[in-house]
Design a protein around this motif. Structure first.
Motif, mmCIF file in Angstrom:
data_model
loop_
_atom_site.group_PDB
_atom_site.id
_atom_site.type_symbol
_atom_site.label_atom_id
_atom_site.label_comp_id
_atom_site.label_asym_id
_atom_site.label_seq_id
_atom_site.Cartn_x
_atom_site.Cartn_y
_atom_site.Cartn_z
ATOM 1 N N UNK A 1 0.840 -1.191 0.000
ATOM 2 C CA UNK A 1 0.000 0.000 0.000
ATOM 3 C C UNK A 1 0.878 1.244 0.000
ATOM 4 N N UNK A 2 0.627 2.169 -0.885
ATOM 5 C CA UNK A 2 1.456 3.359 -1.002
ATOM 6 C C UNK A 2 0.869 4.517 -0.196
ATOM 7 N N UNK A 3 1.321 4.631 1.047
ATOM 8 C CA UNK A 3 0.859 5.710 1.901
ATOM 9 C C UNK A 3 1.694 6.960 1.651
ATOM 10 N N UNK A 4 1.066 8.124 1.812
ATOM 11 C CA UNK A 4 1.791 9.388 1.762
ATOM 12 C C UNK A 4 2.144 9.805 3.194
ATOM 13 N N UNK A 5 3.343 10.296 3.392
ATOM 14 C CA UNK A 5 3.765 10.767 4.708
ATOM 15 C C UNK A 5 4.031 12.274 4.627
ATOM 16 N N UNK A 6 3.411 13.030 5.509
ATOM 17 C CA UNK A 6 3.589 14.474 5.531
ATOM 18 C C UNK A 6 4.945 14.857 6.116
ATOM 19 N N UNK A 7 5.383 16.076 5.791
ATOM 20 C CA UNK A 7 6.710 16.512 6.201
ATOM 21 C C UNK A 7 6.681 17.389 7.444
ATOM 22 N N UNK A 8 5.693 17.216 8.286
ATOM 23 C CA UNK A 8 5.638 17.922 9.563
ATOM 24 C C UNK A 8 4.903 17.025 10.559
ATOM 25 N N UNK A 9 4.769 17.485 11.796
ATOM 26 C CA UNK A 9 4.168 16.655 12.841
ATOM 27 C C UNK A 9 2.682 16.442 12.554
ATOM 28 N N UNK A 10 2.337 15.230 12.211
ATOM 29 C CA UNK A 10 0.947 14.903 11.898
ATOM 30 C C UNK A 10 0.578 13.631 12.649
ATOM 31 N N UNK A 11 -0.659 13.536 13.074
ATOM 32 C CA UNK A 11 -1.104 12.379 13.853
ATOM 33 C C UNK A 11 -2.338 11.765 13.215
ATOM 34 N N UNK A 12 -2.406 10.455 13.271
ATOM 35 C CA UNK A 12 -3.605 9.719 12.883
ATOM 36 C C UNK A 12 -4.369 9.312 14.127
ATOM 37 N N UNK A 13 -5.692 9.211 14.005
ATOM 38 C CA UNK A 13 -6.540 8.911 15.160
ATOM 39 C C UNK A 13 -7.625 7.920 14.743
ATOM 40 N N UNK A 14 -7.748 6.840 15.503
ATOM 41 C CA UNK A 14 -8.774 5.835 15.200
ATOM 42 C C UNK A 14 -9.210 5.183 16.499
ATOM 43 N N UNK A 15 -10.278 4.374 16.413
ATOM 44 C CA UNK A 15 -10.819 3.725 17.605
ATOM 45 C C UNK A 15 -11.126 2.264 17.325
ATOM 46 N N UNK A 16 -11.380 1.530 18.400
ATOM 47 C CA UNK A 16 -11.810 0.132 18.308
ATOM 48 C C UNK A 16 -12.867 -0.124 19.375
ATOM 49 N N UNK A 17 -13.882 -0.898 19.014
ATOM 50 C CA UNK A 17 -14.856 -1.339 20.003
ATOM 51 C C UNK A 17 -16.166 -0.601 20.024
ATOM 52 N N UNK A 18 -16.440 0.215 19.037
ATOM 53 C CA UNK A 18 -17.709 0.954 19.061
ATOM 54 C C UNK A 18 -18.917 0.018 19.010
ATOM 55 N N UNK A 19 -18.817 -1.044 18.245
ATOM 56 C CA UNK A 19 -19.968 -1.926 18.058
ATOM 57 C C UNK A 19 -20.095 -3.046 19.068
ATOM 58 N N UNK A 20 -19.139 -3.154 19.969
ATOM 59 C CA UNK A 20 -19.175 -4.246 20.952
ATOM 60 C C UNK A 20 -20.286 -4.036 21.973
#
Length: 200
Positions: A1-20
C-alpha cells in the motif's frame, strides 16, 4: 500500500470497540515527527487492522510501539458509554489518547466522517482513512490490539462470558453466555440487545 507521509508533525486517530456489547471503547493516536523516518518495511506492512490476522496485527503492534512514532492511547468505559452515548464516549477516548502524547500535531487525521469536537488545531476527517493514511492505519492497529488485551484480561475476572474469544461483540457464544449468566458490570446497558435482556 502506497501511503503518503507528511513533512511535519501529523497524527492519525482511530478507535476500536464501538460496536461491541461489552467493555470499553479504545482510541489511539500515532504521530510522526518531521525529523524522524519511518522504516520502509513498516510502511509497506501496516494496513487497516480489520484486514490483518491476529498474529500479523500483534507483530505490527510491537513494531509500531518500538519505532520512532509517538503513541497515545485513551479509553472510555462501558459506564461512560451508557452515560454519554457511544459517539460522545468515542470522542472522549480520542481526546484522552491525544492528551497522552507529548507533541501537539500540526494536523490531525481522524478516521471517519466527523472531526473531533473540542480539538482546536487543524484536523481532517477521512472516510476509510484507515485504508488511505498510514498513521490512521497504525492507530487502528494500536487501538484494536490494546482493546483485545483489555478484553482478554477482563475474561479472567469475568469467566464464562468468553470475552477472550469474541472481545465483547455480539456473537452466538456471547449471546448464550448472557442468557446463562445475565449481564456483567462490563456490559453496555444502553445497547438494544442488552436492554432487552435486562427487561426480560
Amino acid at each position: 500500500m502506497n501511503f503518503k507521509i507528511n513533512k511535519f508533525a501529523v497524527a492519525g486517530l482511530d478507535e476500536a470497540g464501538r460496536g461491541a456489547w461489552a467493555g470499553p471503547v479504545v482510541a489511539a493516536t500515532v504521530l510522526s515527527r518531521a525529523n524522524k523516518k519511518i522504516s520502509p518495511s513498516l510502511l509497506n506492512s501496516v494496513r487497516d487492522s480489520k484486514q490483518l490476522s491476529v498474529k500479523k496485527r500483534e507483530a505490527l503492534f510491537e513494531q509500531i510501539i518500538n519505532s520512532d512514532l509517538i503513541i497515545g492511547v485513551g479509553r472510555a468505559s462501558a459506564k461512560e458509554i451508557d452515560q454519554i452515548n457511544i459517539l460522545q464516549a468515542t470522542f472522549l477516548a480520542m481526546r484522552r489518547a491525544l492528551n497522552n502524547i507529548s507533541v501537539v500535531p500540526k494536523l490531525l487525521l481522524v478516521d471517519g466522517n466527523q472531526q473531533l469536537p473540542e480539538w482546536h488545531g487543524n484536523q481532517k476527517a477521512i472516510i476509510k482513512g484507515d485504508q488511505l493514511e498510514f498513521l490512521i492505519a497504525a492507530a487502528s492497529i494500536i487501538a484494536k490490539v490494546t482493546r483485545d488485551k483489555i478484553m482478554i484480561n477482563l475474561s479472567k475476572s469475568l469467566p464464562g462470558y468468553y470475552f477472550e474469544v469474541h472481545k465483547g461483540y455480539g456473537t452466538k457464544v456471547h449471546q448464550k453466555s448472557l442468557q446463562q449468566l445475565g449481564v456483567s458490570n462490563e456490559h453496555r446497558l444502553t445497547y438494544r440487545p442488552i436492554k432487552e435482556l435486562t427487561r426480560a
